[in-house]
Every structure is written in structure tokens, then in C-alpha cells.
Motif scaffolding. Structure first.
Motif, PDB file in Angstrom:
ATOM      1  N   CYS A   4     133.263  56.892  73.854  1.00 59.37           N
ATOM      2  CA  CYS A   4     132.720  56.165  72.698  1.00 59.37           C
ATOM      3  C   CYS A   4     133.628  56.302  71.483  1.00 59.37           C
ATOM      4  O   CYS A   4     133.623  55.441  70.587  1.00 59.37           O
ATOM      5  CB  CYS A   4     131.323  56.675  72.369  1.00 59.37           C
ATOM      6  N   CYS A  62     126.766  53.785  72.402  1.00 60.76           N
ATOM      7  CA  CYS A  62     127.573  54.616  71.497  1.00 60.76           C
ATOM      8  C   CYS A  62     126.992  54.622  70.085  1.00 60.76           C
ATOM      9  O   CYS A  62     126.942  55.674  69.424  1.00 60.76           O
ATOM     10  CB  CYS A  62     129.013  54.102  71.465  1.00 60.76           C
ATOM     11  N   TYR A  90     136.096  52.844  71.835  1.00 59.38           N
ATOM     12  CA  TYR A  90     134.983  52.056  71.304  1.00 59.38           C
ATOM     13  C   TYR A  90     135.347  50.572  71.200  1.00 59.38           C
ATOM     14  O   TYR A  90     134.506  49.683  71.433  1.00 59.38           O
ATOM     15  CB  TYR A  90     134.580  52.594  69.932  1.00 59.38           C
TER      16      TYR A  90
END
Length: 487
Positions: free
Chosen positions: A196, A212, A200
């Protein structure tokens, strides 16, 4: 985060990694576990011989002997100071493909240390498999070179490195699953949280952005960056009493000051004591020996800890923790087409320690004395009081007073009557009086025949005992001789 396309693998290979996150979001919550202790190797000055590596913490299946065998070219890599990948977090991978994170072993100051390595490139090849000969290979079974140390992942920002470092050193939650190294579910949660941060903005992570955002969104990442950038403190002092000692059973209060938030701090107290969080400490929890304090920023939070002891003596409270630091991570990769791994170095970081102590006065010494009424008193006095039975002194019955006649000249001995003068001439023998109780002596002390002292006693069943004279004689002959006894 934007990642250069030159390091990305073909989409078909990237999609094969996506299944790992599907495994992550399923599973149950587990407790945070302490760092693993791998099999120690003797300190050496030469290259290590072939050996079987220890398992990484929380391994939930039995890896093959080939995976754990460190020999041949793998041993060469180990002796060169490189980490040797061995197996994945699950047994679902083939020999050439492993599920992240990956267990690897490396030499740390003469110890073969097995550590979990977490991926920081979602769609790159782990390059952590082995072929039938135990040689490292990629997903295509292409032989790979050594997995060598790295300064980090060049595609990550300083804040990304700080957050990933914190995630590998502390428990965090992913939809209720506590991250850590102690189980497959805990490791999957930790790996997903790392992705995450590192990936991301990766298009392959698009379906998981909401996951996330719920667990490690912008605010949480900012909080972690603050933690990693502050000067971390740990201080423990005695609060009550500030000086002196306590009585057994009373409570001592210690104050812990720290700004290491949401990080388990190991807190211990001496044996025979009870330690609790007390006072207004809504932001602190103590579970077993792990104290966790909630907060953010540089300012420390004070937490009161109460200690009680039932016996006298000196007691202490200690707190210890490994401070969060980017330097606590070990980074490695097998090449540009391979994953960059990050693992928490469980050997090198130094502990921060703090301690304080308090004395408890010993219990009063009179307490044990009062508990020994040990009914031994009647036991010892009973026989003592029953010892009037010492009739060693014969009891003389009351008999008529017969004058004792000396051999020469015959002068009758007249019983001395208190207050009466001694007669100067013989007195006729009186008739035997009827037995009667003796009267207590009265008047002046009697005088013996020859002027010496005479003793007179009276008592129950005793007539007259003449102690001024000693008897010497033979009762069989019927003769009695007198010997004067002077005082």
C-alpha cells in the motif's frame, strides 16, 4: 508512487502476483509475535561449512531439505555476506515461484540469521526460487546471481522508506488482522500494508486502493512519518514515594515518559510484585509485558505504573524497546528485474532501557513471635508442677517423745518446751500423750544441752526433729550414741 517501466515485468507475470493480496485480505486476527531466534552458528574466522538453515519465525509448513540446505553456490553466496532466499510464506508456490514475503538466511556476526524479506515492488519477480540443483532461479527457471545487499529501493521516497521501516518494526492492522511475522495471515497483512505504501499508484493496485485508504491512509502515514522523525525518548522515574520506603502491601507509583507511540514497549517488574497501569492513563494499555501508548508528535506522554509487593525488599521496574529507525532494515535484491526486499534486522539494533526501584520495609519481627503461642508452655509446666512428688525427706510420724539417754552419765534428755527453762535435775519420763497436731513454735530459740544451736522444724505429720544432734549407732544392738553437732 510512480515506478519506471524499465523495471516492470510483462503483465502476465504481474497478474500472477496479484493473487497474493487476495490471500492477504482473508484470514483471522493473530497476536503480535516477538522476533524469531534462528539456529545459531559458531563464530568463525574462516568460511562456514555447509549447514541446514533454521526456519524463519512463524513458518506454518515444513520446507523441503533442499530449501534449507546451504551448500555449493548458495554457501558461497552466504560466505560472501549475501542473503540466501530459501522459501516463501506459504507452500503454494513452485520451486521457481514463491509467495511473498520470502524467508532468507544471512550471516550476522557469525550467526546464521533467518529473516522474513518483504517485497517493495508489487509486480517484479521475487527471483527467490531454486531449481533441482538448489541454484537460485527466477520464474522462468533462469539461473540468478546472488541476492546482494542494497541501500534501499531507489523508487521510494524518504517518507515511503520511513513508513515501510515502521511497518516492519511494529504491529499494524489490516481490516482487523494484526500484522507481524508470527503467522501466514499476519505476514500477508504486513506485506499488503507495505505494498500500500510502495505501490499505491501502481495500476495493478487499483482494485485495492480502498483497502489501503481504510488502513493506512494519508493521515496514518503522516502520523508514522512524525514518529520516525522525532527524537525518541524513554524515561522511567519513581513518583510515589519520591524517597524512603513503603510498608508491605502498599502501592508504589512509577511514571514512564515516552513518545514512541503505538509501539510495544517491554515492561517488567521484579518477581513477587504486581504491575498495572493506574491513574488517568486512557491512552495506555498493558497486556502481559507489552505496554502500548497512543499519541503522535514529539511531545512525550506520561504513563503511571503502580507496583505492589507483599514482602519486604528492593523491587524494580524496567522498560526496554528497540527505537524505530530506517537503519534497522536490511535491503537486498538479485538485480534490476528482481524484487527489492526489506527485512527487519533483529540482531544489530541496540535496545533503549530505563529502570527505577523502590524499597519495602521488612515485616515487624514481633509478628512471628506472636504466632508462636506454641502451647509448649503448658507442656513444659505440667510436668514441673507435678513434681512435688519428691518425698525424699521422710515424714516422721508423731511418736511419744522418749528421752535419749547418753551412755555416760545417764542424763535424760527433756524435750524443749518453748519458753520453759531447762531443768537442772532428772525429770520422770512422761506418759505417752495421745497424737495431736503440732503447734507452731513460739518464744525464743531453744538452746542445746552444751550451749550450741538447736534447730526446730514443724510440719504436717512431723513431731520434733532434733537437728542439733546427729545419730550414730546401731539399731540392732539397741544402743544409741550421741554426737554433738556444733553450729
Amino acid at each position: 508512487m510512480t515506478v519506471s517501466g524499465s523495471r516492470r515485468r510483462p503483465l502476465v507475470l504481474r497478474l500472477s502476483l496479484t493473487a497474493a493480496i487476495a490471500v492477504t485480505v482473508a484470514g483471522s486476527s493473530v497476536a503480535f509475535a516477538s522476533p524469531a531466534v534462528s539456529a545459531p552458528m559458531p563464530v568463525r574466522t574462516a568460511a562456514a561449512p555447509a549447514f541446514t538453515a533454521g526456519l524463519c519465525e512463524g513458518t506454518e509448513y515444513t520446507p523441503s531439505e533442499q530449501m534449507l540446505d546451504i551448500s555449493g553456490i548458495r554457501l558461497d553466496h552466504f560466505n560472501d555476506g549475501n542473503i540466501v532466499p530459501m522459501y516463501g510464506t506459504t507452500d503454494r508456490g513452485t520451486s521457481a515461484a514463491v509467495d511473498a514475503p520470502v524467508c532468507g538466511v544471512r550471516d550476522v556476526d557469525g550467526i546464521a540469521k533467518s529473516e522474513w524479506m518483504y517485497c517493495t515492488d508489487f509486480d517484479l519477480d521475487p527471483c527467490a526460487g531454486v531449481d533441482e540443483n538448489g541454484l537460485p532461479v527466477d520464474k522462468h527457471n533462469d539461473e540468478m546471481g546472488a541476492t546482494v545487499p542494497s541501500s534501499g529501493n531507489p523508487d521510494l521516497s524518504a517518507d515511503d522508506l520511513a513508513v515501510i521501516s515502521w511497518l516492519l518494526q511494529n504491529p499494524a492492522k489490516l481490516d482487523g488482522v494484526v500484522s507481524g511475522n508470527g503467522s501466514e495471515d499476519a505476514r500477508s497483512a504486513r506485506q499488503t500494508l507495505v505494498w500500500c505504501v510502495s505501490d499505491y499508484d501502481n495500476p495493478l493496485m487499483a482494485d485495492f486502493k480502498s483497502l489501503c485508504d481504510r488502513n493506512i491512509g494519508d493521515d496514518e502515514r503522516a502520523r508514522i512519518v512524525e514518529i520516525m522523525n522525532v527524537t525518541q525518548t524513554l524515561d522511567l522515574v519513581r513518583k510515589t514515594p519520591a524517597t524512603g520506603t513503603l510498608k508491605a502491601g502498599e502501592t508504589a507509583v512509577f511514571t514512564l515518559n515516552t513518545n514512541m507511540y503505538r509501539k510495544p514497549i517491554n515492561v517488567q517488574s521484579s518477581a513477587g510484585t504486581e504491575l498495572t497501569v493506574c491513574g488517568d492513563n486512557a491512552k495506555a494499555t498493558l497486556s502481559a509485558n507489552q505496554l502500548t501508548v497512543d499519541g503522535r508528535g514529539d511531545a512525550p506522554t506520561a504513563v503511571d505504573l503502580c507496583l505492589t509487593a507483599a514482602d519486604g525488599g528492593d523491587y524494580s521496574v524496567t522498560a526496554s524497546v528497540i527505537p524505530d529507525s530506517v537503519e534497522n532494515l536490511h535491503w537486498n535484491t538479485a538485480g534490476a528485474q528482481c524484487q527489492v526486499f526489506a527485512s527487519f534486522d533483529t540482531v544489530r539494533p541496540a535496545l533503549m532501557n530505563a529502570s527505577a526501584s523502590v524499597g519495602y520495609a521488612a515485616a515487624p519481627t514481633t509478628t512471628p513471635a506472636t504466632t508462636t503461642p506454641a502451647t509448649t508452655t503448658p507442656a513444659t509446666t505440667t510436668p514441673a508442677t507435678t513434681t512435688p512428688a519428691t518425698p525424699v525427706v521422710p515424714i516422721v510420724p508423731i511418736v511419744p517423745i522418749v528421752p535419749i539417754v547418753p551412755i555416760v552419765p545417764i542424763v535424760p534428755v527433756v524435750p524443749v518446751v518453748p519458753g520453759a527453762p531447762v531443768p537442772s535435775q532428772p525429770v520422770a519420763t512422761p506418759a505417752a500423750p495421745a497424737p495431736s497436731a503440732p503447734k507452731p513454735a513460739t518464744g525464743p530459740r531453744p538452746v542445746a544441752i552444751d550451749g550450741g544451736a538447736a534447730e526446730q522444724n514443724s510440719g504436717r505429720n512431723v513431731a520434733v526433729a532434733v537437728t542439733g544432734l546427729g545419730l550414730v549407732g546401731m539399731a540392732a544392738a539397741g544402743a544409741v550414741a550421741l554426737r554433738r553437732k556444733r553450729s
